[in-house]
Design an enzyme around this catalytic site. Structure first.
Site, short mmCIF file in Angstrom:
data_model
loop_
_atom_site.label_atom_id
_atom_site.label_comp_id
_atom_site.label_asym_id
_atom_site.label_seq_id
_atom_site.Cartn_x
_atom_site.Cartn_y
_atom_site.Cartn_z
N ASN A 1 -2.54 11.38 6.04
CA ASN A 1 -1.92 10.06 6.08
C ASN A 1 -0.41 10.22 6.19
OD1 ASN A 1 -1.61 7.17 5.76
ND2 ASN A 1 -0.99 7.59 3.65
N GLU B 1 -1.39 14.58 2.19
CA GLU B 1 -2.20 13.46 1.69
C GLU B 1 -3.26 13.07 2.72
OE1 GLU B 1 -3.65 9.87 0.84
OE2 GLU B 1 -1.70 9.36 1.72
N ASN C 1 6.98 0.02 -0.22
CA ASN C 1 5.91 -0.54 0.60
C ASN C 1 4.73 -0.92 -0.31
OD1 ASN C 1 4.34 -0.98 3.13
ND2 ASN C 1 3.14 0.69 2.29
N TYR D 1 -2.28 -4.06 -0.32
CA TYR D 1 -2.21 -2.61 -0.51
C TYR D 1 -1.56 -2.26 -1.84
CZ TYR D 1 -0.75 2.23 -0.03
OH TYR D 1 -0.55 3.57 -0.26
N ASN E 1 7.45 4.26 -5.25
CA ASN E 1 7.37 4.30 -3.79
C ASN E 1 8.73 4.03 -3.16
OD1 ASN E 1 5.47 2.53 -1.23
ND2 ASN E 1 6.21 4.61 -1.30
#
EC number: 4.3.1.24
Length: 725
Positions: free
Chosen positions: A496, A493, A393, A117, A269
């Site tokens: 999400n 978003e 993440n 990811y 993040n």
């Protein structure tokens, strides 16, 4: 069977603990096998007194170097670097290997074609997209996250304050140093150079929901590091710099960074902006909490309060540690206070002169403040855990050769801690407002003048009336800010980010609450100093009145017309009792006025004595009634002059009686306000306004100058309440 099952369970737990310890050692993590859920560590952090913790915070704040290793950062260190008060940042060299290992793992993983990811996929709700252009993906991440609005050229300012930005930079470095994020050590060194050279990127004030981290504001730090054309920074003198100028001034010799796979995500993040600002806020909140305890004690002094409200047994029976400590601190300030000793005599002399019990704002102040201090302290520990956490993440677990996809970017500890802190600040403000309202109201303040007016003519002096209105305004806004932020979450978003912490928004609102509470604390402390000086003036004026009444009584009431002793000579003792009992400021502007209580009650004493004089009243040589006019005429001749003389001596610093505050434990705060800040007794006869004096104190408070005198008030406290005896 139960024995076998227990043995299997025990073995499984032992195996789990063994695995955790092995994994922790491989990743330089500190894990206590006996406390796998971390509750023990959290409880251990709450040991000791709140005051000792605040003292440690102040000591840490003033250290010249903050050494970052990823696990020991404190809110006071964040506040120190944020303020750029001379402290510099050093990175632990021992962290370099772990940081490099995670960065290398990302590159190796990508080269192997592993799907990860944010490295080979899109982001958030569009993570189903795939790409092999890892560097280009990071570049695009920073571009689309540069969504903030600064409002350049407009009257409003939408730029995050420099202090909050510096705090965010420090916290983000600390997180990335732990080696779970896949970023080069050189990038962390570059951010450190920006900090140490006071180069501050411009971040937007708004635009983050602190989940998935503070994406939008952090992208502007990444934008500066990568040399984006829209990136700006402020230099040491506030000058505006572009990215190239910022690099040159910071001494970063490298070219702008070309982000490798995962590095953009590692930079943006995380929760650093919300938790960084929360750290600044909590450093101030802890100071204000201690200040509120001391202000409550000073309030008790000038209000002639009964100190038994601090007795340890009362609070021991309630069990709450915050309350017990608040009471013990107030007890320490009041123990041996000259105000308390005088108040005790007053209560014994005439117990009906004021209510048997003090009003709630005084008597229950430990019960009120205690839970609020507990909330602030718990929030402090929560934020300290957050600024030492890995909160991005995915997380790179080199030891297990995998990327973990989770949600540590969710800043709920920030949002909840800041909401709770703001509620506590609002409640502290409510107490200060209640105390202030009593202090300026002559129906409640036990003899102080209305509005704390200090002039000779109260009709031309309205003292702190405007300040009381301002305090109501401050308190109302503070109560409004107490409303929670975290209940206003919007799904974001493409659903999400359907739950999000609003951590930075809550931190910003709590920063506003801090500023308002500082306004209230400043105004209240100026008013308390006014009350201290009025008590000093009151004592000197009363002494003058008492001496004059005694002198006039001896002159006019002792001897009869033929030189014999007159029965009115026995009136003097009762006349002086009137002076003792009557509040000075209820009559002092015109002490002989027949409409004021002093003259009325002095006459009543003479009348009462005359009524019991019996047959002697029929004889002009022994009549007390016939002495009244002589006594009053002599008093009118002498008393106004003596009162003016006493007031003039006070104004010139030549008072007969010294100010009681000089021997009290609260004196350091009074001295700071009066001597270091150069404030003085406010009167309608002088040009200076209350706001000017409050402004001096507010500015000093914002600069941290109140900390030393505040702690000096408590310098002799041993951390325990007085023994119950």
């Amino acid at each position: 069977m139960e024995v076998v099952a227990a043995a299997i369970l025990k073995n499984n737990i032992n195996d789990y603990d063994s695995f955790c310890l092995t994994h922790a050692n491989a990743n330089n993590m500190k894990v206590n096998a006996a406390d796998p859920l971390n509750w023990g560590v959290a409880a251990e952090a709450m040991k000791g007194s709140h005051l000792d913790e605040v003292k440690r915070m102040v000591e840490e704040y003033r250290k010249p170097v903050v050494r970052l290793g990823g696990e020991t950062l404190t809110i006071s260190q964040v506040a120190a670097i944020a303020a750029h008060d001379g402290a510099t940042v050093e990175l632990s060299e021992s962290a370099r290997a772990g940081v490099k290992a995670s960065s290398d793992w990302v590159m190796e993983s990508m080269n192997k074609g592993t799907d990860s990811y944010g490295v080979t996929t899109g982001f958030g709700a569009t993570s189903h997209r795939r790409t092999k252009q890892g560097g280009a993906l990071q570049k695009e991440l920073i571009r689309f996250l540069n969504a903030g609005i600064f409002g350049n050229g407009t009257e409003s300012n939408h730029t995050l304050p420099h202090t909050a930005t510096r705090a965010a930079m420090l916290v983000r470095i600390n997180t990335l140093l732990q080696g779970y994020s896949g970023i080069r050590f050189e990038i962390l060194e570059a951010i450190t150079k920006l900090l140490n050279n006071n180069i501050t990127p411009c971040l937007p004030l708004r635009g983050t929901i602190t989940a998935s981290g503070d994406l939008v504001p952090l992208s502007y730090i990444a934008g500066l590091l990568t040399g984006r054309s829209n990136s700006k920074a402020h230099g040491p003198s506030g000058e505006m710099l572009n990215a190239k100028e910022a690099f040159q001034l910071a001494g970063i010799n490298a070219e702008f960074f070309e982000l490798q796979p995962k590095e953009g995500l590692a930079l943006v993040n995380g929760t650093a902006v919300g938790s960084g600002l929360a750290s600044i806020v909590l450093f101030e909140a802890n100071i204000l909490a201690v200040l509120s305890e001391v202000l409550s004690a000073i309030f008790a002094e000038v209000m002639q309060g009964k100190p038994e409200f601090t007795d340890h047994l009362t609070h021991k029976l309630k069990h709450h540690p915050g309350q017990i400590e608040a009471a013990a601190i107030m007890e320490h300030i009041l123990h041996g206070s000259a105000y308390v000793k005088d108040a005790k005599k007053l209560h014994e002399m005439d117990p009906l002169q004021k209510p048997k019990q003090d009003r709630y704002a005084l008597r229950t102040s430990p019960q009120w403040l205690g839970p609020l201090i507990e909330v602030i302290r718990f929030s402090t520990k929560s934020i300290e855990r957050e600024i030492n956490s890995v909160n991005d993440n995915p997380l790179i677990d080199v030891s297990r050769n995998k990327a973990l996809h989770g949600g540590n970017f969710q800043g709920t500890p920030i949002g909840v801690s800041m909401d709770n802190t703001r509620l506590a600040l609002a409640s502290i403000g409510k107490l200060l407002f209640a105390q202030f309202s009593e202090l300026v109201n002559d129906f409640y303040n036990n003899g102080l003048p209305s509005n704390l007016s200090a002039s000779r003519n109260p009709s031309l002096d309205y003292g702190f009336k405007g300040s009381e209105i301002a305090m109501a305004s401050y308190c109302s806004e503070l109560q409004y800010l107490a409303n929670p932020v975290t209940t206003h979450v919007q799904s974001a978003e493409q659903h999400n980010q359907d739950v999000n912490s609003l951590g930075l928004i809550s931190s910003r609102k709590t920063k506003e609450a801090i500023e308002i509470l500082q306004l209230m604390s400043s105004t209240f402390l100026i008013a308390l100093c006014q009350a201290i000086d009025l008590r000093h003036l009151e004592e000197n004026l009363k002494n003058s009145v008492k001496n004059t009444v005694s002198q006039v009584a001896k002159k006019t009431l002792t001897i009869g017309v033929s030189g014999e002793l007159h029965p009115s000579r026995f009136c003097e003792k009762d006349l002086l009792k009137v002076v003792d009992r009557e509040h000075v400021f209820s009559y002092i502007d015109d002490p002989c006025s027949a409409t004021y209580p002093l003259a009325q009650k002095l006459r009543q004493v003479l009348v009462d004595h005359a009524l019991v004089n019996g047959e002697s009243e029929k004889n002009s040589n022994t009549s007390i009634f016939q002495k009244i006019a002589t006594f009053e005429e002599e008093l009118k001749t002498l008393l106004p002059k003596e009162v003016e003389s006493a007031r003039t001596a006070y104004e010139n610093g030549n008072s007969t009686i010294a100010n009681k505050i000089n021997g009290c434990r609260s004196y350091p705060l009074y001295k700071f306000v009066r001597e270091e800040l150069g404030t003085s007794l406010l009167t309608g006869e002088r040009v200076i306004s209350p706001g000017e004096e409050c402004d001096k104190l507010f500015t000093a408070m914002c600069q941290g100058k109140i900390i030393d005198p505040l702690l000096k008030c408590l310098g002799e406290w041993n951390g325990a309440p007085l023994p119950i005896c």
